[in-house]
Design a protein around this motif. Structure first.
Motif, mmCIF file in Angstrom:
data_model
loop_
_atom_site.group_PDB
_atom_site.id
_atom_site.type_symbol
_atom_site.label_atom_id
_atom_site.label_comp_id
_atom_site.label_asym_id
_atom_site.label_seq_id
_atom_site.Cartn_x
_atom_site.Cartn_y
_atom_site.Cartn_z
ATOM 1 N N ALA A 39 0.831 -1.207 0.000
ATOM 2 C CA ALA A 39 0.000 0.000 0.000
ATOM 3 C C ALA A 39 0.864 1.256 0.000
ATOM 4 O O ALA A 39 0.532 2.254 -0.666
ATOM 5 N N TRP A 42 2.225 1.703 -3.450
ATOM 6 C CA TRP A 42 1.136 2.214 -4.300
ATOM 7 C C TRP A 42 0.954 3.714 -4.072
ATOM 8 O O TRP A 42 0.818 4.486 -5.032
ATOM 9 N N GLU A 60 -7.620 5.929 -14.043
ATOM 10 C CA GLU A 60 -8.884 5.305 -13.641
ATOM 11 C C GLU A 60 -8.780 3.781 -13.708
ATOM 12 O O GLU A 60 -9.266 3.072 -12.825
ATOM 13 N N LEU A 63 -6.622 2.535 -10.786
ATOM 14 C CA LEU A 63 -7.361 2.610 -9.521
ATOM 15 C C LEU A 63 -8.317 1.428 -9.387
ATOM 16 O O LEU A 63 -8.473 0.848 -8.308
ATOM 17 N N SER A 64 -8.929 1.060 -10.498
ATOM 18 C CA SER A 64 -9.814 -0.100 -10.505
ATOM 19 C C SER A 64 -9.026 -1.384 -10.259
ATOM 20 O O SER A 64 -9.455 -2.266 -9.507
ATOM 21 N N TRP A 66 -6.235 -1.666 -8.630
ATOM 22 C CA TRP A 66 -5.722 -1.724 -7.266
ATOM 23 C C TRP A 66 -6.702 -2.429 -6.325
ATOM 24 O O TRP A 66 -6.292 -3.095 -5.371
ATOM 25 N N LYS A 67 -8.002 -2.291 -6.583
ATOM 26 C CA LYS A 67 -8.998 -2.944 -5.738
ATOM 27 C C LYS A 67 -8.787 -4.455 -5.729
ATOM 28 O O LYS A 67 -9.113 -5.132 -4.754
ATOM 29 N N ARG A 68 -8.229 -4.978 -6.829
ATOM 30 C CA ARG A 68 -7.969 -6.421 -6.903
ATOM 31 C C ARG A 68 -6.758 -6.806 -6.042
ATOM 32 O O ARG A 68 -6.655 -7.930 -5.563
ATOM 33 N N GLU A 70 -5.849 -5.198 -3.221
ATOM 34 C CA GLU A 70 -6.004 -4.736 -1.843
ATOM 35 C C GLU A 70 -5.816 -5.828 -0.790
ATOM 36 O O GLU A 70 -5.361 -5.532 0.319
ATOM 37 N N ALA A 73 -2.429 -5.457 0.391
ATOM 38 C CA ALA A 73 -2.016 -4.087 0.717
ATOM 39 C C ALA A 73 -1.143 -3.992 1.952
ATOM 40 O O ALA A 73 -0.183 -3.227 1.988
ATOM 41 N N THR A 95 -16.935 -7.746 -11.414
ATOM 42 C CA THR A 95 -17.681 -7.152 -10.304
ATOM 43 C C THR A 95 -19.160 -7.098 -10.666
ATOM 44 O O THR A 95 -19.506 -6.624 -11.748
#
Length: 350
Positions: A39, A42, A60, A63-64, A66-68, A70, A73, A95
Motif C-alpha cells: 500500500a 502504491w 482510472e 485505480l480499478s 488496485w482494488k484487486r 487490496e 495491501a 464485479t
C-alpha cells in the motif's frame, strides 16, 4: 528550521535532473526499505512523476485494478511473490453490476423487487475479461518500477505474469441502413451524439469531455483529442450533416459541449444507459450470438471506413482522426470496408 539545501549538480536536460533527484530522494529513505508495505508503494507511485504522465483513463484503470490487489495491501512489498499476483489474475471475477442490499433493506422490497434481486444475486460470477486482467498486470509492472525507484528491488518481474489468450472479437461498423435509421430519428439527443461520433471520428472520451470553448461554430471546427501526440489538439471540421447537432448542444451547454447538469457524462454511463438502450429502441442489433459487435468505438471505425471509401486524401484522414501515419488508420480501423468498394479498387489494377 529547514534543512540545509543540497546541490546535486548541473544537468544537460530536465530528464537527467529528475533522475538525479529521484536517486537522491531514494537514498534518503530509511535503511530498511523492506518495511514498505505494498500500500505504501502504491501511494508512493501515485505521488511520483510516472503517475502524473498517465491519462485520466489510464489512472482510472489502475485505480480499478488496485482494488484487486487490496488483499495484499498490508503485506511487505518485497515479500509478495509473483505467484501471488498470478493467483489474483487467474481468479479475478467480474464485479457484479447490481447494488448489494442488507437483509433489512431486502425485507422492505416489494415481492417483485425481491424476486428480481434474488435472481440477480443467484447468477454465477463471470471471470474477469482479458482487458481487466491486463490492467492488473500493468499495475503490477508500475508497482515493481516504483519499488526499483525506491531501491526495494532491482528487477521488474511482471513480465513473467501470464495473461489468458485474448479471444478475437469480431466487430462491425454501422451499416448504411442503420445510419439512415439514426438520421430518421435525429430529434433524439442520444442519436444526435451518435451521429456526431460517426461524422467526426472522435473517440468516446474525446467528445464526452470536449470543452465548450473548443467548439468554434463560426469557423465550424472542433479542436481537441487525446491519447497520442498526433491526436491531441487536432482540428476536426464540422460538416453540414452534423452542424445542427453540434449547434444544438452548444446552445444548451455551459462547460462541456455535451453534458448532464453541467457535468461530464462518464464513458461507461453513456455506453450502458444511453448508447445500447437507444440502439435497442431503434431496432439496431448490436449483439450477435450474445457478443457485442457494435460498440460506441465502432462509430470511429465507421468514420474511417467511410472516409477511405469516399476518397478522402490520406494526409487529411490522418490529421482529422489523429494518427501519426496513414497505415495505422488502415490497419486498425479499415477492418469492415464495403466489399463493393474493394471490388472496384481491384478493378483499377486490371
Amino acid at each position: 528550521m529547514t534543512g540545509a539545501k543540497v546541490l546535486l549538480g548541473t544537468f544537460a536536460t530536465s530528464s537527467e535532473a529528475v533522475a538525479a533527484l529521484d536517486s537522491y530522494n531514494a537514498q534518503q529513505l530509511p535503511a530498511d526499505r523492506n518495511r514498505y508495505t505494498l500500500a505504501q508503494v502504491w501511494q508512493s507511485f501515485q505521488e511520483s512523476p510516472a503517475w502524473g504522465k498517465l491519462s485520466d483513463k489510464g489512472r482510472e484503470g489502475l485505480l480499478s485494478a488496485w482494488k484487486r490487489l487490496e488483499p495484499l495491501a498490508g503485506r511487505k512489498a518485497a515479500s509478495v511473490g509473483v505467484c501471488e499476483y498470478q493467483e489474483i489474475l487467474d481468479t479475478a471475477m467480474k464485479t457484479p453490476r447490481y447494488k448489494t442490499y442488507t437483509a433489512e433493506e431486502i425485507t422492505c422490497m416489494t415481492e417483485s423487487q425481491r424476486e428480481r434481486y434474488m435472481e440477480l444475486v443467484s447468477q454465477p460470477l463471470e471471470p474477469l475479461g482479458y482487458d481487466g486482467k491486463n490492467r492488473i498486470k500493468q499495475l503490477v509492472s508500475h508497482l515493481y518500477n516504483e519499488m526499483i525507484r525506491l531501491q526495494i528491488t532491482k528487477e521488474n518481474l511482471s513480465n513473467v505474469l501470464v495473461l489468458p489468450v485474448q479471444q478475437a472479437r469480431k466487430k462491425r461498423n454501422f451499416t448504411p441502413e442503420e445510419k439512415a435509421i439514426l438520421k430518421a430519428h435525429d430529434e433524439d439527443e442520444v442519436v444526435k451524439i451518435i451521429l456526431i461520433y460517426i461524422g467526426t471520428g472522435m473517440r468516446l472520451n474525446e467528445l464526452l469531455r470536449l470543452p465548450k470553448e473548443s467548439v468554434d461554430l463560426q469557423r465550424r471546427i472542433l479542436t481537441g483529442g487525446s491519447k497520442t501526440e498526433a491526436g491531441r489538439n487536432r482540428v476536426v471540421p464540422i460538416l453540414d450533416n452534423i452542424y445542427p447537432y453540434v449547434e444544438y448542444f452548444y446552445a444548451r451547454s455551459r462547460k462541456y459541449l455535451i453534458e448532464e447538469n453541467g457535468r461530464v457524462i462518464r464513458d461507461d454511463t453513456f455506453r450502458r444507459y444511453r448508447f445500447y438502450p437507444k440502439l435497442e429502441e431503434l431496432g439496431i442489433q448490436y449483439q450477435e450470438d450474445g457478443k457485442t459487435v457494435l460498440t460506441p468505438h465502432r462509430a470511429r471505425h465507421t468514420f474511417v471506413a467511410d472516409s477511405i471509401t469516399g476518397g478522402m486524401a490520406p494526409e487529411a484522414l490522418t490529421k482529422i482522426a489523429g494518427y501519426s501515419r496513414y497505415d495505422v488508420a488502415v490497419d486498425k480501423y479499415a477492418d469492415d470496408l464495403d466489399v463493393e468498394f474493394l471490388r472496384e479498387e481491384m478493378k483499377k489494377k486490371a
